[in-house]
Scaffold this active site. Structure first.
Site, PDB file in Angstrom:
ATOM      1  CE1 TYR A   1      -3.736   2.489   0.753  1.00 41.86           C
ATOM      2  CE2 TYR A   1      -2.236   3.349   2.416  1.00 41.86           C
ATOM      3  CZ  TYR A   1      -3.379   3.485   1.650  1.00 41.86           C
ATOM      4  OH  TYR A   1      -4.168   4.604   1.793  1.00 41.86           O
TER       5      TYR A   1
ATOM      6  CB  THR B   1     -13.763   5.701   4.597  1.00 41.10           C
ATOM      7  OG1 THR B   1     -12.423   5.216   4.405  1.00 41.10           O
ATOM      8  CG2 THR B   1     -13.794   7.218   4.434  1.00 41.10           C
TER       9      THR B   1
END
Length: 220
Positions: free
Chosen positions: A129, A164
């Site tokens: 990532y 989120t």
């Protein structure tokens, strides 16, 4: 979609078209929701074509799609790696190229890439990532220079931990959580600001800039 972003026409693209429609309905204004798979260039091109057909010429593109699959690097599957690279990096490259082609023809436009604080600092458990987000930051700096003669502004937003679904599984110490966490609305505000000030990189929250830059110059 318009350069006056606060009163602009807006198109939302998402892999889940129904989710995009629900998001559009929640905005309480005229918003177009369209299917979009950022890993497929034809899908991305069709999304932009359909949006322009409905709303008019593209002025601003926000590359916001991303996934974060956590785990030890040595245990990470090729499938997980490919998914993050395809969405987080290759999808942004595709979006930048398609938007830049349109902007070059009209001599102007803005591209905003949503990266991460993981684009300037490495964190264990999310190595791939981090690699994708470092790539987005590097792409932003390079295109910022390359596309400047065409009056195209390229900016990056570097959020901390945004509340989120992407960060739902993260467990941070409470003090760290308070320091680095932000809401989606904070990112939206940073995007709006970037359309006006065209700053190369914007950290959200802003104090992350000083912490991360200090860390870069601190002996390992």
């Amino acid at each position: 979609w318009s350069s006056d972003v606060c009163s602009s026409d807006l198109a939302i693209g998402a892999l889940d078209a129904d989710l995009a429609k629900r998001a559009a309905a929640a905005i309480h204004r005229d918003v177009v929701a369209l299917p979009l798979d950022v890993t497929a260039p034809q899908s991305f091109s069709t999304f932009l074509d359909d949006a322009e057909r409905t709303l008019g010429p593209l002025d601003i593109l926000v590359n916001n799609a991303g996934v974060m699959l956590t785990g030890e690097f040595l245990e990470e599957s090729t499938v997980a790696q490919d998914k993050m690279i395809d969405i987080n990096l290759r999808g942004v490259v595709t979006g930048c190229k398609l938007a830049a082609e349109r902007f070059t023809a009209r001599a102007g436009g803005t591209i905003i890439n949503v990266a991460s604080m993981a684009g300037v600092a490495g964190f264990p458990g999310v190595a791939t990532y981090c690699a994708t987000k470092f790539g987005v930051v590097g792409l932003t700096y390079a295109l910022r220079e390359e596309l400047h003669p065409h009056k195209i502004h390229v900016c990056a937003i570097l959020p901390g931990v945004v509340h989120t679904e992407l960060s739902a599984g993260m467990r941070l110490p409470r003090a760290v959580e308070r320091f680095v966490s932000v809401e989606p609305e904070d990112i939206a505000a940073a995007v709006v600001a970037a359309t006006r000030n065209h700053r190369a990189v914007s950290y959200v929250p802003r104090h992350l800039q000083f912490v991360l830059r200090t860390a870069l110059f601190t002996p390992e």
